[in-house]
Structure formats: structure tokens, C-alpha cells
Design an enzyme around this catalytic site. Structure first.
Site, PDB file in Angstrom:
ATOM      1  N   ASP A   9       0.862  -1.189   0.000  1.00  0.00           N
ATOM      2  CA  ASP A   9       0.000   0.000   0.000  1.00  0.00           C
ATOM      3  C   ASP A   9       0.895   1.234   0.000  1.00  0.00           C
ATOM      4  O   ASP A   9       0.902   2.026   0.953  1.00  0.00           O
ATOM      5  CB  ASP A   9      -0.919  -0.016   1.231  1.00  0.00           C
ATOM      6  CG  ASP A   9      -1.916  -1.166   1.180  1.00  0.00           C
ATOM      7  OD1 ASP A   9      -2.305  -1.575   0.075  1.00  0.00           O
ATOM      8  OD2 ASP A   9      -2.298  -1.667   2.259  1.00  0.00           O
ATOM      9  N   LYS A  31       0.380  -8.152  -2.046  1.00  0.00           N
ATOM     10  CA  LYS A  31      -0.949  -7.632  -2.320  1.00  0.00           C
ATOM     11  C   LYS A  31      -0.855  -6.317  -3.061  1.00  0.00           C
ATOM     12  O   LYS A  31      -0.164  -5.390  -2.629  1.00  0.00           O
ATOM     13  CB  LYS A  31      -1.715  -7.398  -1.010  1.00  0.00           C
ATOM     14  CG  LYS A  31      -3.130  -6.918  -1.247  1.00  0.00           C
ATOM     15  CD  LYS A  31      -3.753  -6.240  -0.055  1.00  0.00           C
ATOM     16  CE  LYS A  31      -4.139  -4.820  -0.469  1.00  0.00           C
ATOM     17  NZ  LYS A  31      -5.220  -4.245   0.348  1.00  0.00           N
ATOM     18  N   ASP A  58      -6.236  -7.073  -4.799  1.00  0.00           N
ATOM     19  CA  ASP A  58      -7.319  -6.792  -3.845  1.00  0.00           C
ATOM     20  C   ASP A  58      -8.060  -5.529  -4.265  1.00  0.00           C
ATOM     21  O   ASP A  58      -7.911  -4.473  -3.655  1.00  0.00           O
ATOM     22  CB  ASP A  58      -6.713  -6.652  -2.438  1.00  0.00           C
ATOM     23  CG  ASP A  58      -7.778  -6.473  -1.357  1.00  0.00           C
ATOM     24  OD1 ASP A  58      -8.933  -6.882  -1.590  1.00  0.00           O
ATOM     25  OD2 ASP A  58      -7.453  -5.919  -0.291  1.00  0.00           O
ATOM     26  N   LEU A  59      -8.854  -5.657  -5.334  1.00  0.00           N
ATOM     27  CA  LEU A  59      -9.622  -4.493  -5.814  1.00  0.00           C
ATOM     28  C   LEU A  59     -11.081  -4.564  -5.361  1.00  0.00           C
ATOM     29  O   LEU A  59     -11.869  -3.672  -5.648  1.00  0.00           O
ATOM     30  CB  LEU A  59      -9.521  -4.380  -7.344  1.00  0.00           C
ATOM     31  CG  LEU A  59      -8.092  -4.130  -7.857  1.00  0.00           C
ATOM     32  CD1 LEU A  59      -8.071  -4.012  -9.384  1.00  0.00           C
ATOM     33  CD2 LEU A  59      -7.482  -2.876  -7.239  1.00  0.00           C
ATOM     34  N   LYS A  60     -11.422  -5.625  -4.655  1.00  0.00           N
ATOM     35  CA  LYS A  60     -12.757  -5.740  -4.026  1.00  0.00           C
ATOM     36  C   LYS A  60     -13.876  -5.358  -4.988  1.00  0.00           C
ATOM     37  O   LYS A  60     -14.661  -4.447  -4.732  1.00  0.00           O
ATOM     38  CB  LYS A  60     -12.821  -4.884  -2.758  1.00  0.00           C
ATOM     39  CG  LYS A  60     -11.762  -5.229  -1.715  1.00  0.00           C
ATOM     40  CD  LYS A  60     -11.954  -4.433  -0.437  1.00  0.00           C
ATOM     41  CE  LYS A  60     -10.947  -4.798   0.634  1.00  0.00           C
ATOM     42  NZ  LYS A  60      -9.588  -4.327   0.383  1.00  0.00           N
ATOM     43  N   ASP A  63     -20.131  -4.985  -8.279  1.00  0.00           N
ATOM     44  CA  ASP A  63     -20.803  -4.341  -9.411  1.00  0.00           C
ATOM     45  C   ASP A  63     -21.904  -5.262  -9.907  1.00  0.00           C
ATOM     46  O   ASP A  63     -22.146  -6.320  -9.319  1.00  0.00           O
ATOM     47  CB  ASP A  63     -19.766  -4.059 -10.521  1.00  0.00           C
ATOM     48  CG  ASP A  63     -20.086  -2.780 -11.282  1.00  0.00           C
ATOM     49  OD1 ASP A  63     -21.260  -2.612 -11.682  1.00  0.00           O
ATOM     50  OD2 ASP A  63     -19.167  -1.966 -11.490  1.00  0.00           O
ATOM     51  N   THR A 115     -11.964  -5.637   7.969  1.00  0.00           N
ATOM     52  CA  THR A 115     -11.457  -5.805   9.346  1.00  0.00           C
ATOM     53  C   THR A 115     -11.415  -4.478  10.096  1.00  0.00           C
ATOM     54  O   THR A 115     -11.150  -4.446  11.285  1.00  0.00           O
ATOM     55  CB  THR A 115     -10.061  -6.472   9.337  1.00  0.00           C
ATOM     56  OG1 THR A 115      -9.291  -5.930   8.265  1.00  0.00           O
ATOM     57  CG2 THR A 115     -10.165  -7.970   9.151  1.00  0.00           C
ATOM     58  N   ARG A 178      -1.356  -8.034  13.692  1.00  0.00           N
ATOM     59  CA  ARG A 178      -0.488  -7.151  14.467  1.00  0.00           C
ATOM     60  C   ARG A 178       0.268  -7.965  15.515  1.00  0.00           C
ATOM     61  O   ARG A 178      -0.316  -8.871  16.120  1.00  0.00           O
ATOM     62  CB  ARG A 178      -1.303  -6.088  15.220  1.00  0.00           C
ATOM     63  CG  ARG A 178      -2.039  -5.089  14.344  1.00  0.00           C
ATOM     64  CD  ARG A 178      -1.092  -4.114  13.664  1.00  0.00           C
ATOM     65  NE  ARG A 178      -1.805  -3.078  12.916  1.00  0.00           N
ATOM     66  CZ  ARG A 178      -2.235  -3.205  11.656  1.00  0.00           C
ATOM     67  NH1 ARG A 178      -2.038  -4.328  10.988  1.00  0.00           N
ATOM     68  NH2 ARG A 178      -2.864  -2.206  11.057  1.00  0.00           N
ATOM     69  N   GLN A 187      -7.652  -0.569  12.114  1.00  0.00           N
ATOM     70  CA  GLN A 187      -8.193  -1.930  12.159  1.00  0.00           C
ATOM     71  C   GLN A 187      -8.943  -2.157  13.480  1.00  0.00           C
ATOM     72  O   GLN A 187      -8.532  -1.666  14.519  1.00  0.00           O
ATOM     73  CB  GLN A 187      -7.066  -2.969  12.047  1.00  0.00           C
ATOM     74  CG  GLN A 187      -6.320  -2.927  10.715  1.00  0.00           C
ATOM     75  CD  GLN A 187      -7.124  -3.527   9.559  1.00  0.00           C
ATOM     76  OE1 GLN A 187      -8.339  -3.650   9.646  1.00  0.00           O
ATOM     77  NE2 GLN A 187      -6.451  -3.873   8.486  1.00  0.00           N
ATOM     78  N   ARG A 208       1.089  -2.310   7.103  1.00  0.00           N
ATOM     79  CA  ARG A 208       1.905  -1.278   7.750  1.00  0.00           C
ATOM     80  C   ARG A 208       2.969  -1.824   8.681  1.00  0.00           C
ATOM     81  O   ARG A 208       4.023  -1.207   8.850  1.00  0.00           O
ATOM     82  CB  ARG A 208       0.983  -0.281   8.488  1.00  0.00           C
ATOM     83  CG  ARG A 208       0.290   0.659   7.529  1.00  0.00           C
ATOM     84  CD  ARG A 208      -0.914   1.316   8.143  1.00  0.00           C
ATOM     85  NE  ARG A 208      -2.037   0.389   8.264  1.00  0.00           N
ATOM     86  CZ  ARG A 208      -3.282   0.754   8.562  1.00  0.00           C
ATOM     87  NH1 ARG A 208      -3.567   2.026   8.783  1.00  0.00           N
ATOM     88  NH2 ARG A 208      -4.246  -0.142   8.642  1.00  0.00           N
TER      89      ARG A 208
HETATM   90  O1  C5P Z   1      -1.612  -2.080   7.177  1.00  0.00           O
HETATM   91  P1  C5P Z   1      -2.496  -3.256   7.512  1.00  0.00           P
HETATM   92  O2  C5P Z   1      -1.732  -4.476   7.991  1.00  0.00           O
HETATM   93  O3  C5P Z   1      -3.644  -2.870   8.406  1.00  0.00           O
HETATM   94  O4  C5P Z   1      -3.093  -3.641   6.096  1.00  0.00           O
HETATM   95  C1  C5P Z   1      -4.081  -4.605   5.914  1.00  0.00           C
HETATM   96  C2  C5P Z   1      -4.272  -4.802   4.438  1.00  0.00           C
HETATM   97  O5  C5P Z   1      -5.324  -5.722   4.224  1.00  0.00           O
HETATM   98  C3  C5P Z   1      -4.651  -3.539   3.669  1.00  0.00           C
HETATM   99  O6  C5P Z   1      -3.999  -3.616   2.425  1.00  0.00           O
HETATM  100  C4  C5P Z   1      -6.161  -3.622   3.512  1.00  0.00           C
HETATM  101  O7  C5P Z   1      -6.612  -3.045   2.319  1.00  0.00           O
HETATM  102  C5  C5P Z   1      -6.360  -5.126   3.440  1.00  0.00           C
HETATM  103  N1  C5P Z   1      -7.695  -5.607   3.841  1.00  0.00           N
HETATM  104  C6  C5P Z   1      -8.244  -5.383   5.089  1.00  0.00           C
HETATM  105  N2  C5P Z   1      -9.486  -5.884   5.412  1.00  0.00           N
HETATM  106  C7  C5P Z   1     -10.167  -6.597   4.503  1.00  0.00           C
HETATM  107  C8  C5P Z   1      -9.608  -6.839   3.229  1.00  0.00           C
HETATM  108  C9  C5P Z   1      -8.363  -6.339   2.942  1.00  0.00           C
HETATM  109  O8  C5P Z   1      -7.602  -4.750   5.937  1.00  0.00           O
HETATM  110  N3  C5P Z   1     -11.338  -7.132   4.822  1.00  0.00           N
END
Ligand code: C5P
Length: 237
Positions: A9, A31, A58-60, A63, A115, A178, A187, A208
């Protein structure tokens, strides 16, 4: 075999590829999300594939069935290994996506509840009272399973119930990872790598904690170490 996916990201393709090279072979699955894809486009996916990396796009998608299916088809042509659709897009949309790529294409996983969502967020969006996040995630995962998807994205807190209901082959991808004491930021439903693996998660998405660390390579090693030598995790399946 379980595996970590490092989210890229980051604000540019150059930064993302520098991170990939810096982490080296220990992180072999990445990702690409909306932030990077919107900036760099499909070329970045090709660059990652050329470097021998696996790509989780991961473009979710969410549509009408035809549009989502054609988008999934295009993603499959890029050679991505796994991609996401919102389970809230409905069974018809997810089934159309499945039909579009068949069983030999990328793994298709449904996003249940982000999440970053807690129960109050869900109630706010749907304007209804919910009994629990777990139940809502279970309901959306049921739609994904009915539509023939390979699995879902959910938090580590929901993995056990999902595996019980849909079997061990039903893939669960868990973000919100984490280490103990790390900032959770936006989160809401987090777990440590060890907890996620113990619960049965197949893929752990880490963002992150790695790319924003002063030393991303050391940070990634700490995440791997949390799982321990017997944790069956390998960076690259
Ligand atoms: O930085 P962090 O570890 O919180 O990133 C989590 C990654 O997972 C991000 O790229 C976020 O877009 C992705 N994600 C998420 N929850 C979801 C699907 C994907 O946090 N349900």
C-alpha cells in the site's frame, strides 16, 4: 501451506518495487490494492510477475454481475494468483465471476466485512441491529461458498467458525495482523500471526507492520518468528 502476503500500500510503483526487492525472497506473495493499482495500473502486476512474485489483486469488485465478471476475466489475463470480490455484491455477481474464469484461473475470495468494521459500523451501514460480527461474516461467507468462490477474507477472530462450517479447503485470508503491542491504527478486529495460524487462517495479509517499519526486513522476520519454527508458515508456497 500457510503463507504471508505483504501488502504494497505504497504511493508509487517505484516505492513498491523497491520494497519488494528489499524484502527479497523471504516475501514472495504481494498484495496490490486499489491505492497502488489506481496509480500504476496493470504494468505493476506484470513487473511483480516478472520478478517471480505471486500477486493478490485486492480491488474488491462490487458491481452488476456482467461488469464484475468481465473485470475478473481481465484480472485473470494479468496472471494474478488471487483476487477479491465483495460478498455483499451477491451470489449472482460472484457466480458470474466464477463462470468467467473457471477453476484454473486465480483463486477467488469474497470480502465479508472489512477488518476495520466493528458491530456499530455494520449497523450504521445496513441500518439494522446485528447479533454479532461473527454471524454477519458467517452469513456473507455462506453466500460466497454458495456461489462457488474458493474462500473469503475475514479477521482471524472468525476463522475457526468459518472452517468448521465450510471445511478446511475453504480458504480464509486474514488481514488485521499485528504483533502484541503494535498500533492497530484503523483496524478493529486484529490478531497476532500466531493467533491467526492457530485459528486456521491460510493467508496472513500484513501491511503497515512491514512497509511502514524503520527496518521492513527485520519487521517481517519478527512476524515470521511469532509463528515459530513449527508454525508451518513459509513465505512463498
Ligand atoms: O496495514 P495493515 O496491515 O492494516 O493492512 C491490511 C491490508 O489488508 C490492507 O492492504 C487492507 O486493504 C487489506 N484488507 C483489510 N481488510 C479486509 C480486506 C483487505 O484490511 N477485509
Amino acid at each position: 501451506m500457510k503463507s504471508f502476503i505483504v501488502a504494497l500500500d505504497l504511493t508509487s510503483g517505484a516505492e513498491a518495487l523497491a520494497m519488494v526487492d528489499r524484502l527479497g525472497e523471504q516475501a514472495n506473495y504481494h498484495k496490490v490494492g486499489s491505492q497502488l493499482f489506481t496509480r500504476e495500473g496493470p504494468g505493476l502486476v506484470s513487473e511483480l510477475k516478472d520478478r517471480g512474485r505471486k500477486v493478490f489483486l485486492d480491488l474488491k469488485y462490487h458491481d452488476i454481475p456482467n461488469t464484475a465478471a468481465r473485470a475478473v476475466e481481465a484480472a485473470a489475463e494479468l496472471g494474478v494468483d488471487m483476487l477479491t470480490l465483495h460478498a455483499a455484491g451477491g451470489t449472482a455477481m460472484m457466480a458470474a465471476a466464477r463462470d468467467a474464469v473457471g477453476d484454473d484461473g486465480p483463486l477467488l475470495v469474497g470480502v465479508t466485512l472489512l477488518t476495520s468494521f466493528n458491530a456499530a459500523d455494520v449497523e450504521d451501514v445496513w441500518d439494522k441491529e446485528i447479533r454479532s460480527i461473527r454471524e454477519e461474516v458467517g452469513r456473507l461467507a455462506g453466500l460466497a461458498a454458495d456461489a462457488g468462490l474458493d474462500g473469503v477474507v475475514a479477521s482471524a477472530l472468525e476463522v475457526e467458525a468459518l472452517k468448521r462450517k465450510h471445511g478446511s479447503e475453504f480458504i480464509v485470508v486474514t488481514p488485521g495482523i499485528r504483533l502484541e503491542g503494535e498500533p492497530v491504527a484503523d483496524q478493529a478486529r486484529t490478531a497476532t500471526p500466531a493467533e491467526a495460524i492457530r485459528a486456521g487462517a491460510d493467508y496472513l495479509v500484513v501491511g503497515r507492520s512491514v512497509y511502514a517499519a524503520a527496518d521492513p526486513t527485520a519487521a517481517f522476520k519478527r512476524l515470521l518468528a511469532d509463528v515459530g519454527p513449527d508454525g508451518e508458515v513459509e513465505a512463498a508456497p
